[in-house]
Enzyme design. Structure first.
Site, short mmCIF file in Angstrom:
data_model
loop_
_atom_site.label_atom_id
_atom_site.label_comp_id
_atom_site.label_asym_id
_atom_site.label_seq_id
_atom_site.Cartn_x
_atom_site.Cartn_y
_atom_site.Cartn_z
N CYS A 11 25.49 -25.64 -2.57
CA CYS A 11 25.00 -26.68 -1.78
C CYS A 11 23.47 -26.44 -1.39
CB CYS A 11 25.80 -27.15 -0.73
SG CYS A 11 25.79 -25.64 0.65
N GLY A 12 22.98 -27.05 -0.47
CA GLY A 12 21.71 -26.92 -0.25
C GLY A 12 21.36 -25.52 0.41
#
Length: 151
Positions: free
Chosen positions: A67-68
């Site tokens: 994810c980020g």
């Protein structure tokens, strides 16, 4: 080895593509639990849950979540009893996630590390195995708490 599960949210779509390409070039079979960015973008907890459940069900031995930051997918995957997901942003942590903690899932953040480092982390994590020894009672205690709270 069973196929590696991989999953990413929309923040990590291109990053995931690079990791998939890297694994394909290593002749490592993968099953992708991400959605196509052009369709709908599931929430990262849903992707993490799908990967973690597939490992718990025995479809995969290991998974990679992106994810980020790598934080959200780690938190979400670790909600599935019996799953140990570890955020990896350096080679030592990637190796220790397997060798000491027997983590089935590694997580990474597409916004915090570069793709070349990520490839090295994946390689180190895949080449590492649980060493047991002094780490065994610690992993057993984690499993105990998983069982205690999953009832």
């Amino acid at each position: 080895m069973k196929p590696i599960a991989i999953g990413a949210d929309d923040a990590a779509f291109e990053f995931r593509n690079s990791i998939v390409e890297y694994l394909n070039n290593q002749c490592i079979e993968i099953i992708d639990y991400s959605s196509d960015k052009q369709s709908h973008n599931p929430l990262y907890p849903d992707v993490a849950h799908a990967v973690a459940c597939s490992i718990k069900a025995g479809k995969h031995e290991r998974g990679i979540l992106i994810c980020g930051t790598g934080i959200g997918v780690a938190i979400a995957a670790n909600k599935v009893p019996g799953i140990r997901a570890a955020q990896c942003h350096d080679i030592f942590s990637a190796e220790r996630a397997r060798k000491s903690n027997n983590a089935q899932i590694m997580t990474m953040g597409a916004r915090v590390i570069g793709i070349e480092l990520a490839k090295k982390l994946v390689q180190a994590w895949l080449q590492s195995e649980f060493e047991g020894g002094g780490s065994t009672p610690k992993v057993e205690r984690i499993n105990y708490y998983d069982e205690l709270y999953s009832k």
